[in-house]
Design an enzyme around this catalytic site. Sequence first.
Site, short mmCIF file in Angstrom:
data_model
loop_
_atom_site.label_atom_id
_atom_site.label_comp_id
_atom_site.label_asym_id
_atom_site.label_seq_id
_atom_site.Cartn_x
_atom_site.Cartn_y
_atom_site.Cartn_z
N SER A 1 0.82 -1.22 0.00
CA SER A 1 0.00 0.00 0.00
C SER A 1 0.86 1.27 0.00
CB SER A 1 -0.91 0.02 1.23
OG SER A 1 -1.58 1.26 1.29
N SER B 1 -0.69 4.15 0.60
CA SER B 1 -1.48 5.13 1.36
C SER B 1 -0.64 5.88 2.40
CB SER B 1 -2.67 4.44 2.02
OG SER B 1 -3.61 4.09 1.04
N THR C 1 -8.77 -1.95 3.35
CA THR C 1 -8.71 -2.51 2.02
C THR C 1 -9.01 -4.01 2.12
OG1 THR C 1 -7.34 -2.68 0.05
CG2 THR C 1 -6.15 -2.66 2.12
N LYS D 1 -13.51 -4.68 3.89
CA LYS D 1 -14.49 -3.61 3.63
C LYS D 1 -15.91 -3.99 4.03
CE LYS D 1 -12.03 -1.27 -0.08
NZ LYS D 1 -12.13 -0.73 -1.44
N ASP E 1 -14.85 5.40 -2.06
CA ASP E 1 -14.44 4.83 -3.36
C ASP E 1 -15.21 5.44 -4.53
OD1 ASP E 1 -12.42 3.12 -2.54
OD2 ASP E 1 -13.74 1.41 -2.25
N GLY F 1 -17.28 -6.65 -13.56
CA GLY F 1 -17.03 -6.94 -12.14
C GLY F 1 -18.19 -6.48 -11.30
N ALA F 2 -18.45 -7.27 -10.23
CA ALA F 2 -19.54 -6.91 -9.32
C ALA F 2 -19.11 -7.19 -7.87
CB ALA F 2 -20.81 -7.70 -9.67
N GLY F 3 -17.82 -6.95 -7.58
CA GLY F 3 -17.32 -7.11 -6.22
C GLY F 3 -17.52 -5.82 -5.43
N GLY F 4 -16.75 -5.69 -4.35
CA GLY F 4 -16.89 -4.54 -3.46
C GLY F 4 -16.70 -3.20 -4.18
N TYR G 1 -4.33 -0.12 -10.32
CA TYR G 1 -3.41 0.98 -10.59
C TYR G 1 -2.05 0.53 -11.11
CZ TYR G 1 -1.58 0.61 -5.74
OH TYR G 1 -1.04 0.20 -4.56
#
Length: 280
Positions: A14, A16, A60, A64, A100, A125-128, A226
């Site tokens: 990460s 972040s 992450t 979530k 997000d 896609g249909a995730g989080g 990314y």
Amino acid sequence: MIKYMVIGDPVAHSRSPGMQNAAFEFHHLGSPYGARRVRPEELPDFIAFARKNLAGVNLTVPHKQAVIPLIDEVDPAARQAGSVNTLLIEAGHIRGTSTDGYGLEHALLENFHRPVRGGRFCFIGAGGAAHATAFHLADAGAAAIRIANRTVEKAGRIADRLAELHPGLTVAVARPDETAKLEEWLADTDFLIQATSLGLRDEDPAPIEPELLAPGSNFCFFDTIYRETPLLRRACAVGIPAAGGELMLIHQGAKSFELWTGLEAPVEQMRRGFREYRPC
Ligand SMILES: NC(=O)c1ccc[n+]([C@@H]2O[C@H](COP(=O)([O-])OP(=O)(O)OC[C@H]3O[C@@H](n4cnc5c(N)ncnc54)[C@H](OP(=O)(O)O)[C@@H]3O)[C@@H](O)[C@H]2O)c1
């Protein structure tokens, strides 16, 4: 002293901490942001620790959704999406929200200079990530949201709820291998959003037939990942306006910073902090 943290499993990659500490340092608030690997079974203990010792947390994968029953309050939009990526902690009270969708909306604006309002979206896609961002885009005035996912029932659940909440919104679902249907959708799409985890590794298969990204297409392509994925390379090669997920991460982080501090996020400094940070 560490008062803010990103947690995940894994989390070592990460960036972040680099991005958030750049914002805190810009406002002369030191470097209070760290990262900690928290395994799924450790999440309840971590939340008890955070309640007493921290002011904010980013979450992450894989936390979530799992965090929702462990906290005191969840913003309606995040509850709707079943996804929380930011905790705000004040006097032992923990509120969860999701930035997000804000991150994606602002990344699209900055990358393509095209607004979300009135936009026609096609998600793979249909995730989080798809869940959180699709509800945000619908609230922000999207005209159509079509979702292709391997587990088509998951796409169906999002689409049904979107249609219930936004009667004027065009919704549809498909499997990613229904190429003819996707071709039809893409002729009526402003933004194609890649929101699966395929592309994180070089050896991953493409989530849809790459030829669907054809020369002369009118849509913009955004990959939430990314790094440079094969689909992103394909889009660039055939002249489709395209971008990877870096700006989404930066804008979702900027929004978290503003929620925690009430200060304006210095987006340029955060971008530099993100790019220059070398995770261990
Ligand atoms: N840039 C940012 O700020 C940002 C923020 C959040 C997430 N993301 C990115 O978004 C991506 C998805 O994250 P998430 O939280 O939504 O993950 P998730 O909840 O685990 O969902 C994963 C998605 O990928 C699909 N998938 C996984 N393996 C697959 C395979 N072998 N074949 C076909 N489909 C497959 C899943 O389909 P099924 O439903 O069929 O399993 C699901 O739609 C990640 O790559 C993450 O890096 C980026």
